[in-house]
Design an enzyme around this catalytic site. Structure first.
Site, PDB file in Angstrom:
ATOM      1  N   HIS A 285       0.971  -1.297   0.159  1.00 24.06           N
ATOM      2  CA  HIS A 285      -0.076  -0.157  -0.148  1.00 24.06           C
ATOM      3  C   HIS A 285       0.939   1.209   0.113  1.00 24.06           C
ATOM      4  CE1 HIS A 285      -2.844   2.708   1.731  1.00 24.06           C
ATOM      5  NE2 HIS A 285      -3.786   2.076   1.483  1.00 24.06           N
TER       6      HIS A 285
ATOM      7  N   ASP B  88       2.661  -5.034   8.044  1.00 24.17           N
ATOM      8  CA  ASP B  88       1.759  -4.066   7.950  1.00 24.17           C
ATOM      9  C   ASP B  88       0.441  -4.998   7.975  1.00 24.17           C
ATOM     10  OD1 ASP B  88      -0.501  -2.754   7.089  1.00 24.17           O
ATOM     11  OD2 ASP B  88       0.542  -1.940   5.036  1.00 24.17           O
TER      12      ASP B  88
ATOM     13  N   GLN C 261      -4.711  -5.173   6.813  1.00 24.01           N
ATOM     14  CA  GLN C 261      -5.789  -6.097   6.331  1.00 24.01           C
ATOM     15  C   GLN C 261      -5.912  -7.378   6.801  1.00 24.01           C
ATOM     16  OE1 GLN C 261      -8.222  -5.339   3.927  1.00 24.01           O
ATOM     17  NE2 GLN C 261      -7.096  -3.345   3.635  1.00 24.01           N
TER      18      GLN C 261
ATOM     19  N   LYS D 115     -10.415  -0.919  10.751  1.00 25.08           N
ATOM     20  CA  LYS D 115     -10.429  -2.178   9.855  1.00 25.08           C
ATOM     21  C   LYS D 115     -10.696  -3.261  10.534  1.00 25.08           C
ATOM     22  CE  LYS D 115      -7.528  -0.278   6.392  1.00 25.08           C
ATOM     23  NZ  LYS D 115      -8.208   0.108   5.084  1.00 25.08           N
TER      24      LYS D 115
ATOM     25  N   CYS E 244      -4.721   2.360  -3.862  1.00 26.12           N
ATOM     26  CA  CYS E 244      -3.493   3.140  -3.014  1.00 26.12           C
ATOM     27  C   CYS E 244      -2.349   2.013  -3.245  1.00 26.12           C
ATOM     28  CB  CYS E 244      -3.768   3.174  -1.701  1.00 26.12           C
ATOM     29  SG  CYS E 244      -4.747   4.636  -1.217  1.00 26.12           S
TER      30      CYS E 244
HETATM   31  C1  LIG Z   1      -2.468  -2.927   3.329  1.00 26.79           C
HETATM   32  C2  LIG Z   1      -2.651  -1.590   3.901  1.00 26.79           C
HETATM   33  N1  LIG Z   1      -1.752  -0.872   4.482  1.00 26.79           N
HETATM   34  C3  LIG Z   1      -1.942   0.235   4.947  1.00 26.79           C
HETATM   35  C4  LIG Z   1      -3.271   0.899   4.918  1.00 26.79           C
HETATM   36  C5  LIG Z   1      -3.357   2.310   5.548  1.00 26.79           C
HETATM   37  O1  LIG Z   1      -4.245   2.307   6.424  1.00 26.79           O
HETATM   38  P1  LIG Z   1      -4.845   3.563   7.347  1.00 26.79           P
HETATM   39  O2  LIG Z   1      -5.434   4.333   6.097  1.00 26.79           O
HETATM   40  O3  LIG Z   1      -5.975   3.102   8.090  1.00 26.79           O
HETATM   41  O4  LIG Z   1      -3.588   4.234   7.852  1.00 26.79           O
HETATM   42  C6  LIG Z   1      -4.217   0.256   4.286  1.00 26.79           C
HETATM   43  C7  LIG Z   1      -5.607   1.002   4.137  1.00 26.79           C
HETATM   44  O5  LIG Z   1      -6.362   0.602   3.227  1.00 26.79           O
HETATM   45  C8  LIG Z   1      -3.978  -1.225   3.799  1.00 26.79           C
HETATM   46  O6  LIG Z   1      -4.923  -1.912   3.118  1.00 26.79           O
END
Ligand SMILES: Cc1ncc(COP(=O)(O)O)c(C=O)c1O
Length: 414
Positions: free
Chosen positions: A130, A207, A210, A233, A371
């Site tokens: 992401h 990370d 998900q 999430k 993203c």
């Molecule tokens: C794999 C992954 N990493 C990071 C993020 C970023 O999360 P946040 O916008 O809640 O900080 C997301 C959000 O969709 C994501 O899917």
């Protein structure tokens, strides 16, 4: 219809009663919410928790001697322990509250990065990150003249694990990897990555944005050095998330932001810092949302997570089969180990147009690059239509999605 998993039937219809928003209508049609990878819906207990906090014990924490402040402080502090137990960290001091995954990763890049990464050093990420696990490292690399390396992926969306060891050098200072891809659904072999990294004495950030809602994560079992996730999430509110870090690493890292709460003492000559984790939590925290995150964890702890996750897998399997059976539809992301994300494109139909058409039928999907622009560039597509499932979704909703896709093709295909 329930999913039968080893004689256990997961009753999605009954679970849906916990989530009031699922009764909403969109344009007069029943809502089919398939944008769970963007944010999950909230159970009534989380909504009630927020209301209860603001109605009965709203106060700033840790500084007040009065009744309300003590009650709020206790509720806030209890959540740190809940998070610790939820991910099996060895100490509550290893849990830092942030605004979400993005801030958690930025915190590591700003503190660990500031102290431990210098000119010519290397950071390894993957081809399916992401943007929030790319951009903070690019910014750091630019500032420090460090180098960002990328583990490539195959056409089906699996990491080329055979290339990892070749990317590691004595200059590698951190590996930061997405556990589960939000655009492809791939579940990465993070344990194997961590094992290889540790053989080379390299810390690993996972990370888990998900993964956190779908599978049980045990940081001691994984042996990751950092783990980042967002509350929204996993059925909690927006604006709150966590960074887990191994205590020995956190102790060595400089503070993140400066301000109240993160200090031990302040004079104009010198400031000394508070202990971990408060060193990383400057200012008044997001008290209400942290407490409501605790309610989301309580909710998850009461759920049969194994059955919920089996139901989600069944939904993913069912949707994959239904969609591939439709002419002109192609699935994007067909890794052998996948979460409940189904990304697809339709030959001759613009993804955004299809998404907007499905929306008119009350079906909420997401379209675009999600993203993960480098993923789309790697696959040579502008974006996908993504349906991401949670245990409160049903097979009937997927039937509606498949019908909607067929109609969209009939109407929109050039
Ligand atoms: C794999 C992954 N990493 C990071 C993020 C970023 O999360 P946040 O916008 O809640 O900080 C997301 C959000 O969709 C994501 O899917």
């Amino acid at each position: 219809m329930g999913t039968e998993i080893n004689q256990v039937v997961f009753d999605a219809e009954n679970i849906r009663k916990d989530f009031p928003i699922l009764n909403e209508k969109a344009y007069g049609k029943p809502l089919a919410y398939f944008d769970n990878a963007a944010t999950s819906q909230k159970p009534q207990v989380v909504i009630d928790c927020l209301k209860d906090y603001y109605s009965h014990y709203n106060a700033n924490i840790h500084r007040g001697v009065h009744f309300l402040s003590q009650k709020a402080s206790q509720a806030f502090d209890d959540v740190r322990i809940k998070v610790q137990q939820f991910i099996n960290a060895s100490s509550e001091r290893e849990i830092i509250f942030t605004r979400g995954t993005t801030e958690s990763i930025n915190l590591v890049s700003a503190t660990f990065g500031r102290k431990f990464i210098g000119t010519g050093d290397e950071i390894i990420i993957t081809a399916m990150e992401h943007h929030s696990n790319i951009v903070p490292w690019q910014m750091l690399c630019e500032e420090k003249q460090a180098i960002l390396k990328v583990i490539p992926m195959t056409d089906s969306g699996e990491l080329c694990m055979d290339q990892l060891e070749g990317l590691i050098t004595e200059k590698t200072k951190l590996i930061s990897v997405v556990h589960t891809s939000n655009s492809l659904g791939t579940i990465n072999p993070v344990k194997e990555i961590i094992r290889i990294a540790h053989q080379n004495s390299i810390p690993v950030l996972i990370d888990a944005a998900q993964a956190i809602a779908h599978e049980h994560l045990d940081v001691q079992e994984l042996d990751c050095d950092f783990l980042a996730f967002s509350g929204h999430k996993m059925f909690g509110p927006t604006g709150v998330g966590c960074l887990y870090g191994k205590l020995e690493l956190l102790e060595k890292m400089p503070p993140y932001q400066g301000g109240g709460e993160m200090i031990h003492s302040v004079s104009f000559e010198k400031t000394t810092y508070n202990e971990v984790p408060f060193k990383f939590e400057a200012g008044t925290p997001n008290i209400a949302d942290v407490i409501a995150l605790g309610a989301a964890i309580d909710y998850l702890n009461l759920l049969d997570r194994t059955a919920a996750s089996a139901h989600e897998s069944a939904l993913m399997q069912y949707a994959s089969e239904k969609l591939t059976a439709i002419e002109h539809v192609k699935l994007i992301g067909t890794a052998s180990h996948k979460t409940s994300v189904v990304s697809f494109i339709i030959d001759g139909v613009n993804a955004l147009d299809a998404g907007m058409y499905l929306d008119t039928m009350g079906i909420a999907v997401r379209t675009g690059h999600h993203c993960t622009e480098p993923v789309m560039n790697r696959l040579g597509i502008p974006g996908t239509i993504r349906a991401s499932f949670m245990f409160y979704n049903t097979f009937e909703e997927i039937d509606r999605l498949a019908e909607g896709v067929k109609k969209a093709i009939g109407l929109l295909r050039r």
